[in-house]
Motif scaffolding. Structure first.
Motif, PDB file in Angstrom:
ATOM      1  N   MET A  57       0.850  -1.195   0.000  1.00  0.00           N
ATOM      2  CA  MET A  57       0.000   0.000   0.000  1.00  0.00           C
ATOM      3  C   MET A  57       0.889   1.250   0.000  1.00  0.00           C
ATOM      4  N   ASN A  58       0.449   2.267  -0.679  1.00  0.00           N
ATOM      5  CA  ASN A  58       1.134   3.552  -0.699  1.00  0.00           C
ATOM      6  C   ASN A  58       1.306   4.068   0.730  1.00  0.00           C
ATOM      7  N   GLU A  59       2.516   4.563   1.049  1.00  0.00           N
ATOM      8  CA  GLU A  59       2.830   4.976   2.428  1.00  0.00           C
ATOM      9  C   GLU A  59       1.962   6.132   2.919  1.00  0.00           C
ATOM     10  N   ILE A  60       1.646   7.082   2.035  1.00  0.00           N
ATOM     11  CA  ILE A  60       0.808   8.217   2.455  1.00  0.00           C
ATOM     12  C   ILE A  60      -0.602   7.732   2.784  1.00  0.00           C
ATOM     13  N   ILE A  61      -1.155   6.878   1.934  1.00  0.00           N
ATOM     14  CA  ILE A  61      -2.503   6.350   2.189  1.00  0.00           C
ATOM     15  C   ILE A  61      -2.492   5.486   3.449  1.00  0.00           C
ATOM     16  N   LYS A  62      -1.472   4.682   3.639  1.00  0.00           N
ATOM     17  CA  LYS A  62      -1.342   3.854   4.845  1.00  0.00           C
ATOM     18  C   LYS A  62      -1.325   4.745   6.094  1.00  0.00           C
ATOM     19  N   ASN A  63      -0.587   5.844   6.034  1.00  0.00           N
ATOM     20  CA  ASN A  63      -0.521   6.804   7.135  1.00  0.00           C
ATOM     21  C   ASN A  63      -1.914   7.370   7.444  1.00  0.00           C
ATOM     22  N   MET A  64      -2.673   7.699   6.398  1.00  0.00           N
ATOM     23  CA  MET A  64      -4.025   8.234   6.578  1.00  0.00           C
ATOM     24  C   MET A  64      -4.943   7.213   7.247  1.00  0.00           C
ATOM     25  N   ILE A  65      -4.836   5.964   6.831  1.00  0.00           N
ATOM     26  CA  ILE A  65      -5.709   4.920   7.360  1.00  0.00           C
ATOM     27  C   ILE A  65      -5.347   4.570   8.801  1.00  0.00           C
ATOM     28  N   GLU A  66      -4.071   4.591   9.126  1.00  0.00           N
ATOM     29  CA  GLU A  66      -3.620   4.160  10.451  1.00  0.00           C
ATOM     30  C   GLU A  66      -3.656   5.249  11.519  1.00  0.00           C
ATOM     31  N   ARG A  67      -3.763   6.528  11.128  1.00  0.00           N
ATOM     32  CA  ARG A  67      -3.792   7.606  12.126  1.00  0.00           C
ATOM     33  C   ARG A  67      -5.095   7.562  12.903  1.00  0.00           C
ATOM     34  N   HIS A  68      -5.008   7.675  14.221  1.00  0.00           N
ATOM     35  CA  HIS A  68      -6.175   7.723  15.100  1.00  0.00           C
ATOM     36  C   HIS A  68      -6.002   8.873  16.075  1.00  0.00           C
TER      37      HIS A  68
END
Length: 196
Positions: free
Chosen positions: A1-12
């Protein structure tokens, strides 16, 4: 997965913090990411106030919590079981959850896109923070937070122009929790496609 999108999904949203300050190099990177956020007409009019003083953050957090008029959560309608908000547990009493760093984003009072510009800046800040191992939480009720004497003094100390208003807050700090908050399932039917 793209790192930026992964960052968006994993941020809480993080609402449990260690007392440790965010190191200056990391904080500067987070602030720079905020300054590079898009803005209406590329005006770059949003400003960031930074507070590292835990005692002052706690006082402002009490003002922020006192202005909260939201619902109280139930067993089926809640913000977070892992990192409860003041809606989940009114006894918390600190709208900034003991965070060691508080950012307040300001915009011109009479500019139509001030709030939008600050929200886009907040998103950049929170994603940058997460990517650098720093927890964050977006907190509203920004204007109300500065209604007290300490809030007014801080605005003067920051030299915030009188034609600017606080739009949003972001708490920053290292999570004191061993695990990340549990993500809620995404609701169905939130993407609508126009007919061809």
């Amino acid at each position: 997965m793209n790192e930026i999108i992964k960052n968006m999904i994993e941020r809480h949203s993080i609402r449990k913090y260690k007392t440790e300050q965010v190191d200056e190099t990391t904080l500067q990177q987070i602030l720079e990411a905020g300054l590079y956020a898009p803005s209406a007409g590329s005006r770059q009019s949003a400003m960031i106030g930074v507070c590292h003083n835990p005692a002052l953050i706690k006082v402002l957090g009490k003002y922020n919590a006192a202005s909260f008029k939201g619902r109280v959560s139930t067993s089926t309608a809640y913000i977070s079981n892992d990192h409860p908000s003041i809606a989940d547990d009114p006894s918390i009493g600190d709208g900034f959850y003991g965070a060691p760093v508080l950012l307040t984003l300001f915009g011109p009072r009479n500019f139509l896109y001030s709030e939008a510009d600050c929200c886009v800046m907040a998103q950049n800040i929170m994603l940058a923070a997460h990517s650098l191992g720093v927890g964050s939480c977006f907190v509203a009720r920004a204007r109300e937070t500065f209604s007290g004497e300490e809030g007014q003094k801080l605005l003067r100390d920051w030299n915030i122009p009188t034609n600017y208003a606080a739009m949003v807050h972001i708490t920053l700090g290292y999570s004191s929790s061993e695990t990340a908050p549990t993500a809620k399932s995404r609701k169905e039917g939130r993407v609508r496609v126009s007919p061809e």
